[in-house]
Write a protein that holds these residues in place. Structure first.
Motif, PDB file in Angstrom:
ATOM      1  N   TYR A  90     -36.860 -39.139   8.868  1.00  0.00           N
ATOM      2  CA  TYR A  90     -36.197 -40.342   9.370  1.00  0.00           C
ATOM      3  C   TYR A  90     -36.832 -41.569   8.718  1.00  0.00           C
ATOM      4  O   TYR A  90     -38.026 -41.811   8.875  1.00  0.00           O
ATOM      5  N   VAL A  91     -36.008 -42.321   8.000  1.00  0.00           N
ATOM      6  CA  VAL A  91     -36.509 -43.473   7.246  1.00  0.00           C
ATOM      7  C   VAL A  91     -35.938 -44.745   7.857  1.00  0.00           C
ATOM      8  O   VAL A  91     -34.710 -44.947   7.880  1.00  0.00           O
ATOM      9  N   PHE A  92     -36.808 -45.601   8.356  1.00  0.00           N
ATOM     10  CA  PHE A  92     -36.402 -46.828   9.039  1.00  0.00           C
ATOM     11  C   PHE A  92     -36.676 -48.019   8.128  1.00  0.00           C
ATOM     12  O   PHE A  92     -37.778 -48.173   7.604  1.00  0.00           O
ATOM     13  N   VAL A  93     -35.642 -48.842   7.927  1.00  0.00           N
ATOM     14  CA  VAL A  93     -35.695 -49.898   6.918  1.00  0.00           C
ATOM     15  C   VAL A  93     -35.604 -51.267   7.585  1.00  0.00           C
ATOM     16  O   VAL A  93     -34.686 -51.534   8.370  1.00  0.00           O
ATOM     17  N   SER A  94     -36.567 -52.135   7.270  1.00  0.00           N
ATOM     18  CA  SER A  94     -36.552 -53.518   7.756  1.00  0.00           C
ATOM     19  C   SER A  94     -37.518 -54.313   6.897  1.00  0.00           C
ATOM     20  O   SER A  94     -38.718 -54.025   6.888  1.00  0.00           O
ATOM     21  N   GLN A  95     -37.013 -55.284   6.174  1.00  0.00           N
ATOM     22  CA  GLN A  95     -37.873 -56.020   5.253  1.00  0.00           C
ATOM     23  C   GLN A  95     -39.049 -56.667   5.981  1.00  0.00           C
ATOM     24  O   GLN A  95     -40.200 -56.518   5.576  1.00  0.00           O
ATOM     25  N   SER A  96     -38.755 -57.343   7.073  1.00  0.00           N
ATOM     26  CA  SER A  96     -39.820 -57.998   7.843  1.00  0.00           C
ATOM     27  C   SER A  96     -40.581 -57.001   8.708  1.00  0.00           C
ATOM     28  O   SER A  96     -41.684 -57.296   9.180  1.00  0.00           O
ATOM     29  N   GLY A  97     -39.979 -55.838   8.946  1.00  0.00           N
ATOM     30  CA  GLY A  97     -40.602 -54.847   9.810  1.00  0.00           C
ATOM     31  C   GLY A  97     -40.594 -55.230  11.273  1.00  0.00           C
ATOM     32  O   GLY A  97     -41.344 -54.660  12.074  1.00  0.00           O
ATOM     33  N   THR A  98     -39.725 -56.184  11.625  1.00  0.00           N
ATOM     34  CA  THR A  98     -39.697 -56.673  13.012  1.00  0.00           C
ATOM     35  C   THR A  98     -38.365 -56.426  13.712  1.00  0.00           C
ATOM     36  O   THR A  98     -38.188 -56.877  14.851  1.00  0.00           O
ATOM     37  N   SER A  99     -37.437 -55.749  13.072  1.00  0.00           N
ATOM     38  CA  SER A  99     -36.132 -55.506  13.699  1.00  0.00           C
ATOM     39  C   SER A  99     -36.317 -54.727  15.006  1.00  0.00           C
ATOM     40  O   SER A  99     -36.846 -53.610  15.014  1.00  0.00           O
ATOM     41  N   THR A 100     -35.886 -55.310  16.090  1.00  0.00           N
ATOM     42  CA  THR A 100     -36.189 -54.804  17.423  1.00  0.00           C
ATOM     43  C   THR A 100     -35.689 -53.379  17.654  1.00  0.00           C
ATOM     44  O   THR A 100     -36.459 -52.483  18.032  1.00  0.00           O
ATOM     45  N   LEU A 101     -34.408 -53.155  17.455  1.00  0.00           N
ATOM     46  CA  LEU A 101     -33.849 -51.840  17.744  1.00  0.00           C
ATOM     47  C   LEU A 101     -34.287 -50.797  16.723  1.00  0.00           C
ATOM     48  O   LEU A 101     -34.372 -49.608  17.054  1.00  0.00           O
ATOM     49  N   THR A 102     -34.570 -51.232  15.506  1.00  0.00           N
ATOM     50  CA  THR A 102     -35.082 -50.288  14.509  1.00  0.00           C
ATOM     51  C   THR A 102     -36.443 -49.765  14.937  1.00  0.00           C
ATOM     52  O   THR A 102     -36.745 -48.576  14.791  1.00  0.00           O
ATOM     53  N   GLN A 103     -37.269 -50.643  15.499  1.00  0.00           N
ATOM     54  CA  GLN A 103     -38.570 -50.210  16.016  1.00  0.00           C
ATOM     55  C   GLN A 103     -38.388 -49.223  17.172  1.00  0.00           C
ATOM     56  O   GLN A 103     -39.084 -48.204  17.255  1.00  0.00           O
ATOM     57  N   GLN A 104     -37.447 -49.524  18.062  1.00  0.00           N
ATOM     58  CA  GLN A 104     -37.195 -48.626  19.185  1.00  0.00           C
ATOM     59  C   GLN A 104     -36.722 -47.252  18.709  1.00  0.00           C
ATOM     60  O   GLN A 104     -37.138 -46.216  19.233  1.00  0.00           O
ATOM     61  N   ALA A 105     -35.853 -47.258  17.691  1.00  0.00           N
ATOM     62  CA  ALA A 105     -35.334 -45.999  17.166  1.00  0.00           C
ATOM     63  C   ALA A 105     -36.449 -45.162  16.545  1.00  0.00           C
ATOM     64  O   ALA A 105     -36.521 -43.944  16.753  1.00  0.00           O
ATOM     65  N   LEU A 106     -37.337 -45.807  15.798  1.00  0.00           N
ATOM     66  CA  LEU A 106     -38.456 -45.086  15.189  1.00  0.00           C
ATOM     67  C   LEU A 106     -39.343 -44.461  16.267  1.00  0.00           C
ATOM     68  O   LEU A 106     -39.704 -43.278  16.188  1.00  0.00           O
ATOM     69  N   LYS A 107     -39.687 -45.242  17.255  1.00  0.00           N
ATOM     70  CA  LYS A 107     -40.585 -44.758  18.297  1.00  0.00           C
ATOM     71  C   LYS A 107     -39.964 -43.602  19.082  1.00  0.00           C
ATOM     72  O   LYS A 107     -40.676 -42.688  19.535  1.00  0.00           O
ATOM     73  N   LYS A 108     -38.639 -43.616  19.208  1.00  0.00           N
ATOM     74  CA  LYS A 108     -37.969 -42.550  19.959  1.00  0.00           C
ATOM     75  C   LYS A 108     -38.146 -41.201  19.275  1.00  0.00           C
ATOM     76  O   LYS A 108     -38.554 -40.216  19.920  1.00  0.00           O
ATOM     77  N   VAL A 109     -37.873 -41.133  17.966  1.00  0.00           N
ATOM     78  CA  VAL A 109     -37.970 -39.826  17.298  1.00  0.00           C
ATOM     79  C   VAL A 109     -39.414 -39.470  16.948  1.00  0.00           C
ATOM     80  O   VAL A 109     -39.755 -38.287  16.870  1.00  0.00           O
ATOM     81  N   LYS A 110     -40.256 -40.469  16.782  1.00  0.00           N
ATOM     82  CA  LYS A 110     -41.673 -40.159  16.553  1.00  0.00           C
ATOM     83  C   LYS A 110     -42.259 -39.468  17.777  1.00  0.00           C
ATOM     84  O   LYS A 110     -43.071 -38.529  17.656  1.00  0.00           O
ATOM     85  N   ALA A 111     -41.856 -39.919  18.958  1.00  0.00           N
ATOM     86  CA  ALA A 111     -42.336 -39.297  20.197  1.00  0.00           C
ATOM     87  C   ALA A 111     -41.867 -37.852  20.324  1.00  0.00           C
ATOM     88  O   ALA A 111     -42.481 -37.060  21.046  1.00  0.00           O
ATOM     89  N   MET A 112     -40.805 -37.507  19.608  1.00  0.00           N
ATOM     90  CA  MET A 112     -40.305 -36.130  19.613  1.00  0.00           C
ATOM     91  C   MET A 112     -41.033 -35.251  18.597  1.00  0.00           C
ATOM     92  O   MET A 112     -40.769 -34.058  18.490  1.00  0.00           O
ATOM     93  N   ALA A 118     -41.363 -45.804   7.265  1.00  0.00           N
ATOM     94  CA  ALA A 118     -40.848 -47.168   7.349  1.00  0.00           C
ATOM     95  C   ALA A 118     -40.883 -47.805   5.971  1.00  0.00           C
ATOM     96  O   ALA A 118     -41.910 -47.742   5.281  1.00  0.00           O
ATOM     97  N   ILE A 119     -39.783 -48.404   5.573  1.00  0.00           N
ATOM     98  CA  ILE A 119     -39.726 -49.180   4.336  1.00  0.00           C
ATOM     99  C   ILE A 119     -39.719 -50.645   4.729  1.00  0.00           C
ATOM    100  O   ILE A 119     -38.740 -51.136   5.302  1.00  0.00           O
ATOM    101  N   THR A 120     -40.821 -51.343   4.458  1.00  0.00           N
ATOM    102  CA  THR A 120     -40.943 -52.757   4.803  1.00  0.00           C
ATOM    103  C   THR A 120     -41.668 -53.498   3.685  1.00  0.00           C
ATOM    104  O   THR A 120     -42.119 -52.901   2.710  1.00  0.00           O
ATOM    105  N   GLU A 121     -41.813 -54.816   3.865  1.00  0.00           N
ATOM    106  CA  GLU A 121     -42.417 -55.642   2.826  1.00  0.00           C
ATOM    107  C   GLU A 121     -43.939 -55.568   2.789  1.00  0.00           C
ATOM    108  O   GLU A 121     -44.557 -55.999   1.820  1.00  0.00           O
ATOM    109  N   ALA A 122     -44.571 -55.021   3.844  1.00  0.00           N
ATOM    110  CA  ALA A 122     -46.034 -54.979   3.884  1.00  0.00           C
ATOM    111  C   ALA A 122     -46.503 -53.928   4.880  1.00  0.00           C
ATOM    112  O   ALA A 122     -45.820 -53.662   5.883  1.00  0.00           O
ATOM    113  N   PRO A 123     -47.679 -53.342   4.654  1.00  0.00           N
ATOM    114  CA  PRO A 123     -48.195 -52.319   5.573  1.00  0.00           C
ATOM    115  C   PRO A 123     -48.610 -52.868   6.928  1.00  0.00           C
ATOM    116  O   PRO A 123     -48.863 -52.095   7.856  1.00  0.00           O
ATOM    117  N   THR A 124     -48.683 -54.187   7.051  1.00  0.00           N
ATOM    118  CA  THR A 124     -49.107 -54.810   8.309  1.00  0.00           C
ATOM    119  C   THR A 124     -47.947 -55.097   9.256  1.00  0.00           C
ATOM    120  O   THR A 124     -48.169 -55.569  10.371  1.00  0.00           O
TER     121      THR A 124
END
Length: 358
Positions: A90-112, A118-124
């Motif tokens: 599962y690859v979640f894409v957000s340049q700023s890495g702050t997209s709210t629902l994208t974060q929620q989606a990642l956390k949902k399947v990671k918990a599984m 994550a593809i973002t502009e910075a590791p931070t």
């Protein structure tokens, strides 16, 4: 001051940097999947806005290179699913890495226990820190929130990820990978010329382009993603037009009955299997309804912008500056002030839902 047009012209340097850094970029991902290569059977991209349109543009090639079933989904639809493939990446894409629902989606399947990247502009970024693996988008600092560099950088990063996974799975040879890299770099060859010619094309058609109420963009294959992104860019940058992007065939089933002389149709044509569809809608609009402009293969008249891409698989990146410059010029010639991130007013989202939450 750096203009939005400067950002569009800057893309070749970004492409060259992403290609140069690819081994470092994908090393963490390849390490994470090395023990799962026999089980890995799907790639799913998740993102909103431009982070979605870049994946719509790239996913066909990712599937081709990786030999893994590949698709895209927006976060709200992803969160509504009830069945998730435990063998997928599962690859979640957000340049700023702050997209709210994208974060929620990642956390949902990671918990599984699913593998997340994550593809973002910075590791931070928050999304990067929540994922199992971070993949650097390679966009660097982009001065404007209307992402143009980020769109192209995301496409290329996703496509090269497909090549890297294909090599790891033994379905892409070293020779084939080298050919893909050469093809990707070919995008930079005529980028400036395409940008320059787009500005000239706009000036030639300026009166007509500025006198319509809406733009409808068509694109086949990977150019469907460019059509979607072009519609988004015209709407968010020029602020005067309603815009929609269609896949070449799907947009022929109904929408054409609503076209009038107040609509402009932009046909992104790669000259491939859907060439007859592209020519059909372009001729119809030119002859019977109103404004139509063919971009790329098989221009019909002097109002079109014909060119032959230098790349094959990465040609979508050669069409991207055309729709971005169209949006830019519509805004500038209407006197619309384009503010960079540092001077931008608070976004409308602050009045309805915080779509980017750190």
């Amino acid at each position: 001051m750096v203009t939005l047009l400067d950002c569009i012209y800057r893309v070749p340097a970004v492409i060259e940097s992403i290609v140069e850094q690819r081994e470092v970029t994908f090393a963490p991902l390849l390490e994470a999947v090395k023990d799962r290569l026999d089980d890995l059977n799907e790639i799913l991209f998740v993102g909103s806005g431009t982070s979605n349109t870049c994946s719509v543009t790239a996913y066909r090639f990712v599937e081709k290179a990786s030999c893994l079933s590949t698709s895209t989904m927006i976060p709200n639809e992803f969160l509504a699913k009830t069945v998730y493939n435990p063998k997928a990446l599962y690859v979640f894409v957000s340049q700023s890495g702050t997209s709210t629902l994208t974060q929620q989606a990642l956390k949902k399947v990671k918990a599984m226990g699913c593998l997340t990247a994550a593809i973002t502009e910075a590791p931070t970024t928050p999304l990067a820190q929540a994922a199992d693996v971070h993949i650097d988008m390679g966009c660097g600092y982009e001065e404007y929130g209307m992402r143009t560099i980020g769109y192209c950088a995301s496409i290329l990063t996703e496509m090269l990820m497909g090549v890297a996974l294909g090599q790891a799975r033994g379905v892409v040879s070293e020779a084939a990978a080298a050919a893909y890299i050469e093809d990707a770099l070919a995008v930079t060859k005529d980028h400036k010329e395409i940008c320059d010619r787009t500005l000239t094309w706009f000036d030639h058609n300026k009166e007509a382009l500025m006198d319509v109420d809406a733009f409808v963009l068509y694109g086949p294959g990977s150019l469907y993603g460019v059509a979607l992104e072009g519609a988004l860019k015209i709407l968010e940058i020029a602020k005067r037009f309603m815009c929609v992007g269609y896949e070449m065939d799907d947009g022929l089933h109904g929408p054409t009955m609503g076209f009038t002389q107040r609509h402009a149709v932009i046909v992104l044509n790669d000259g491939g299997k859907d060439n007859s569809l592209a020519m059909g809608i372009a001729q119809y609009m030119k002859n019977d309804v109103g404004h139509a402009y063919v971009i790329g293969a098989n221009p019909i008249d002097e109002d079109d912008l014909g060119f032959t891409p230098a790349s094959k698989d990465f040609a979508c990146l050669e069409y991207a500056p055309v729709v971005e410059i169209l949006a830019y010029r519509l805004a500038v010639d209407y006197g619309i002030e384009l503010k960079d991130i540092k001077t931008q007013d608070p976004l409308p989202e602050m009045k309805y839902f915080n779509t980017h939450d750190e």
